[in-house]
Motif scaffolding. Structure first.
Motif, PDB file in Angstrom:
ATOM      1  N   VAL A 106       0.977  -1.179   0.144  1.00  0.00           N
ATOM      2  CA  VAL A 106       0.052  -0.041  -0.154  1.00  0.00           C
ATOM      3  C   VAL A 106       0.766   1.194  -0.036  1.00  0.00           C
ATOM      4  N   PRO A 107       1.916   1.400   1.005  1.00  0.00           N
ATOM      5  CA  PRO A 107       2.789   2.837   0.760  1.00  0.00           C
ATOM      6  C   PRO A 107       3.560   2.549  -0.425  1.00  0.00           C
ATOM      7  N   LEU A 108       3.748   1.416  -0.958  1.00  0.00           N
ATOM      8  CA  LEU A 108       4.517   1.333  -2.308  1.00  0.00           C
ATOM      9  C   LEU A 108       3.796   1.827  -3.627  1.00  0.00           C
ATOM     10  N   ILE A 109       2.510   2.169  -3.137  1.00  0.00           N
ATOM     11  CA  ILE A 109       1.892   2.698  -4.348  1.00  0.00           C
ATOM     12  C   ILE A 109       2.379   4.151  -4.747  1.00  0.00           C
ATOM     13  N   ALA A 110       3.229   4.819  -3.757  1.00  0.00           N
ATOM     14  CA  ALA A 110       3.765   6.098  -4.070  1.00  0.00           C
ATOM     15  C   ALA A 110       4.629   6.014  -5.160  1.00  0.00           C
ATOM     16  N   VAL A 111       5.559   4.871  -5.351  1.00  0.00           N
ATOM     17  CA  VAL A 111       6.412   4.823  -6.249  1.00  0.00           C
ATOM     18  C   VAL A 111       5.758   3.728  -7.551  1.00  0.00           C
ATOM     19  N   SER A 112       4.442   3.556  -7.496  1.00  0.00           N
ATOM     20  CA  SER A 112       4.110   2.633  -8.720  1.00  0.00           C
ATOM     21  C   SER A 112       4.457   3.119 -10.058  1.00  0.00           C
ATOM     22  N   SER A 113       4.728   2.404 -10.976  1.00  0.00           N
ATOM     23  CA  SER A 113       5.077   2.539 -12.169  1.00  0.00           C
ATOM     24  C   SER A 113       3.842   3.216 -12.851  1.00  0.00           C
ATOM     25  N   VAL A 114       2.731   2.559 -12.523  1.00  0.00           N
ATOM     26  CA  VAL A 114       1.191   2.880 -13.080  1.00  0.00           C
ATOM     27  C   VAL A 114       0.999   4.433 -12.780  1.00  0.00           C
ATOM     28  N   VAL A 115       1.199   4.580 -11.334  1.00  0.00           N
ATOM     29  CA  VAL A 115       0.660   6.019 -11.102  1.00  0.00           C
ATOM     30  C   VAL A 115       1.811   7.164 -11.827  1.00  0.00           C
ATOM     31  N   LEU A 116       2.920   6.811 -11.630  1.00  0.00           N
ATOM     32  CA  LEU A 116       3.992   7.971 -11.961  1.00  0.00           C
ATOM     33  C   LEU A 116       4.299   8.113 -13.601  1.00  0.00           C
ATOM     34  N   CYS A 117       3.937   6.851 -14.347  1.00  0.00           N
ATOM     35  CA  CYS A 117       4.071   6.924 -15.738  1.00  0.00           C
ATOM     36  C   CYS A 117       3.145   7.633 -16.323  1.00  0.00           C
ATOM     37  N   ARG A 118       1.707   7.319 -15.608  1.00  0.00           N
ATOM     38  CA  ARG A 118       0.464   8.261 -16.011  1.00  0.00           C
ATOM     39  C   ARG A 118       0.495   9.784 -15.751  1.00  0.00           C
ATOM     40  N   ALA A 119       1.201  10.150 -14.640  1.00  0.00           N
ATOM     41  CA  ALA A 119       1.171  11.198 -14.150  1.00  0.00           C
ATOM     42  C   ALA A 119       2.022  12.142 -14.987  1.00  0.00           C
ATOM     43  N   ASP A 120       3.312  11.565 -15.102  1.00  0.00           N
ATOM     44  CA  ASP A 120       4.510  12.194 -15.960  1.00  0.00           C
ATOM     45  C   ASP A 120       4.330  12.103 -17.699  1.00  0.00           C
ATOM     46  N   GLY A 121       3.697  11.083 -18.096  1.00  0.00           N
ATOM     47  CA  GLY A 121       3.658  10.834 -19.431  1.00  0.00           C
ATOM     48  C   GLY A 121       2.360  11.375 -20.008  1.00  0.00           C
ATOM     49  N   PHE A 122       1.423  11.497 -19.103  1.00  0.00           N
ATOM     50  CA  PHE A 122       0.053  12.137 -19.707  1.00  0.00           C
ATOM     51  C   PHE A 122      -0.508  13.212 -18.820  1.00  0.00           C
ATOM     52  N   ALA A 123      -0.786  13.236 -17.416  1.00  0.00           N
ATOM     53  CA  ALA A 123      -1.418  14.441 -16.912  1.00  0.00           C
ATOM     54  C   ALA A 123      -0.635  15.557 -16.679  1.00  0.00           C
ATOM     55  N   ALA A 124       0.628  15.631 -16.695  1.00  0.00           N
ATOM     56  CA  ALA A 124       1.595  16.590 -16.834  1.00  0.00           C
ATOM     57  C   ALA A 124       1.515  17.470 -18.136  1.00  0.00           C
ATOM     58  N   GLU A 125       1.067  16.960 -19.374  1.00  0.00           N
ATOM     59  CA  GLU A 125       1.108  17.540 -20.555  1.00  0.00           C
ATOM     60  C   GLU A 125      -0.615  17.544 -20.950  1.00  0.00           C
ATOM     61  N   ASN A 126      -1.504  17.355 -20.180  1.00  0.00           N
ATOM     62  CA  ASN A 126      -3.060  17.661 -20.623  1.00  0.00           C
ATOM     63  C   ASN A 126      -3.876  18.116 -19.652  1.00  0.00           C
ATOM     64  N   GLY A 127      -5.169  18.738 -20.026  1.00  0.00           N
ATOM     65  CA  GLY A 127      -5.779  19.480 -19.171  1.00  0.00           C
ATOM     66  C   GLY A 127      -6.803  18.443 -18.203  1.00  0.00           C
ATOM     67  N   ILE A 128      -7.376  19.222 -17.373  1.00  0.00           N
ATOM     68  CA  ILE A 128      -8.062  18.389 -16.161  1.00  0.00           C
ATOM     69  C   ILE A 128      -8.931  17.197 -16.525  1.00  0.00           C
ATOM     70  N   PRO A 129     -10.149  17.614 -17.644  1.00  0.00           N
ATOM     71  CA  PRO A 129     -11.083  16.673 -18.234  1.00  0.00           C
ATOM     72  C   PRO A 129     -10.151  15.270 -18.641  1.00  0.00           C
ATOM     73  N   ALA A 130      -9.110  15.275 -19.467  1.00  0.00           N
ATOM     74  CA  ALA A 130      -8.608  14.514 -20.210  1.00  0.00           C
ATOM     75  C   ALA A 130      -7.735  13.583 -19.109  1.00  0.00           C
ATOM     76  N   ALA A 131      -7.062  14.531 -18.179  1.00  0.00           N
ATOM     77  CA  ALA A 131      -6.353  13.822 -16.853  1.00  0.00           C
ATOM     78  C   ALA A 131      -7.438  12.837 -16.266  1.00  0.00           C
ATOM     79  N   LEU A 132      -8.592  13.362 -15.993  1.00  0.00           N
ATOM     80  CA  LEU A 132      -9.231  12.605 -15.160  1.00  0.00           C
ATOM     81  C   LEU A 132      -9.924  11.354 -15.630  1.00  0.00           C
ATOM     82  N   ALA A 133     -10.216  11.601 -17.224  1.00  0.00           N
ATOM     83  CA  ALA A 133     -10.608  10.303 -18.001  1.00  0.00           C
ATOM     84  C   ALA A 133      -9.570   9.358 -17.959  1.00  0.00           C
ATOM     85  N   ASP A 134      -8.365   9.881 -18.219  1.00  0.00           N
ATOM     86  CA  ASP A 134      -7.143   8.847 -18.459  1.00  0.00           C
ATOM     87  C   ASP A 134      -7.022   7.937 -17.129  1.00  0.00           C
TER      88      ASP A 134
END
Length: 210
Positions: A106-134
Motif C-alpha cells: 500500500v505505501p509502495l503505491i507512491a512509487v508505482s509505475s502505473v501512477v508515475l508513468c501516467r502522471a508524468d507521461g499524460f497528466a503533466a501534458e494535458n488538461g483536467i478533463p483528459a487527465a481525469l478520464a485517463d
C-alpha cells in the motif's frame, strides 16, 4: 508525451481495454504477482492504486504549468506519496485486516509505475478533463487486471472466489497457483490470451478499413 486529441470516452475506454496498464502495458507487475493470491487482495490494492492514480493525475494536471519539464519526477513522487499515505491511513482505519494482508504494497503505491508513468507521461501534458478520464480508465483497468489474476489464482489454488467455495469440498487445490511461481504462470497465460485477442481485433479493424 504530446497532448492527446482523443475524446474523453476514448481515453477512459483505452485504460480499460486497449492500453490496460496491467494486461497491455505490463506496468505494476510486482504487486500484481505478490498480492493476488486472493481475489479480494487484488481488488483492494487495485482500488487503492486507482484512487491514488486519479488524485495524483488531477493535481498534476492542475499544477502542470508550474512543473518543470525536466526534473519533475521528484515532485510527482511527493504528490503520489501524499495520496498513498492517505490511502494507507484510510485502509488501516476502515479495513485493518486487509491493510495487514497487503502489507508494504500500500505505501509502495507512491512509487508505482502505473501512477508515475501516467502522471508524468499524460497528466503533466494535458488538461483536467483528459487527465481525469485517463486516470479513471487506467485505475479501473489496473484494478480489473489485479482482480482477474486474483480470481484465477484463488480458484485454482483454493477452489474458492472471494472466499466463497466454488469447486466443492472434494476439489484438491493446486497450491502452485498461490505460490510466486504460480503467479508468474497465471499472469503470463492471462497476458498472452488478452494480447492475442487484442491483436486479432486490431488486425480485423485494419482489414475492415482497407
Amino acid at each position: 508525451m504530446a497532448k492527446q486529441n482523443k475524446s474523453i470516452g476514448a481515453l477512459f475506454a483505452g485504460g480499460l481495454l486497449g492500453d490496460n496498464p496491467g494486461l497491455r502495458l505490463a506496468l505494476g507487475i510486482c504487486p500484481m504477482l505478490a498480492v493476488t493470491t486472493r481475489a479480494a487482495n487484488g481488488l483492494a490494492l487495485g482500488l487503492a492504486t486507482g484512487a491514488v492514480l486519479v488524485c495524483t493525475g488531477l493535481l498534476t494536471s492542475i499544477l502542470r504549468a508550474l512543473l518543470p519539464e525536466k526534473g519533475r519526477l521528484p515532485v510527482l513522487i511527493v504528490i503520489s506519496a501524499m495520496f498513498a499515505t492517505v490511502a494507507r491511513a484510510v485502509m488501516a482505519m476502515c479495513f485493518p485486516e486487509m491493510n495487514a494482508a497487503l502489507g508494504v504494497y500500500v505505501p509502495l503505491i507512491a512509487v508505482s509505475s502505473v501512477v508515475l508513468c501516467r502522471a508524468d507521461g499524460f497528466a503533466a501534458e494535458n488538461g483536467i478533463p483528459a487527465a481525469l478520464a485517463d486516470s479513471l480508465g487506467m485505475g479501473l483497468g489496473y484494478a480489473c487486471a489485479l482482480t482477474m489474476v486474483g480470481v484465477v489464482r484463488e480458484l485454482i489454488g483454493c477452489g474458492s472466489v472471494f472466499g466463497a467455495c466454488v469447486l466443492g469440498a472434494g476439489y484438491e487445490p493446486m497450491l502452485l497457483a498461490v505460490l510466486p511461481a504460480g503467479g508468474f504462470i497465471v499472469y503470463g497465460v492471462i497476458l498472452g490470451i488478452v494480447n492475442a485477442i487484442a491483436g486479432k481485433r486490431s488486425g480485423s479493424g485494419e482489414e475492415a478499413s482497407k
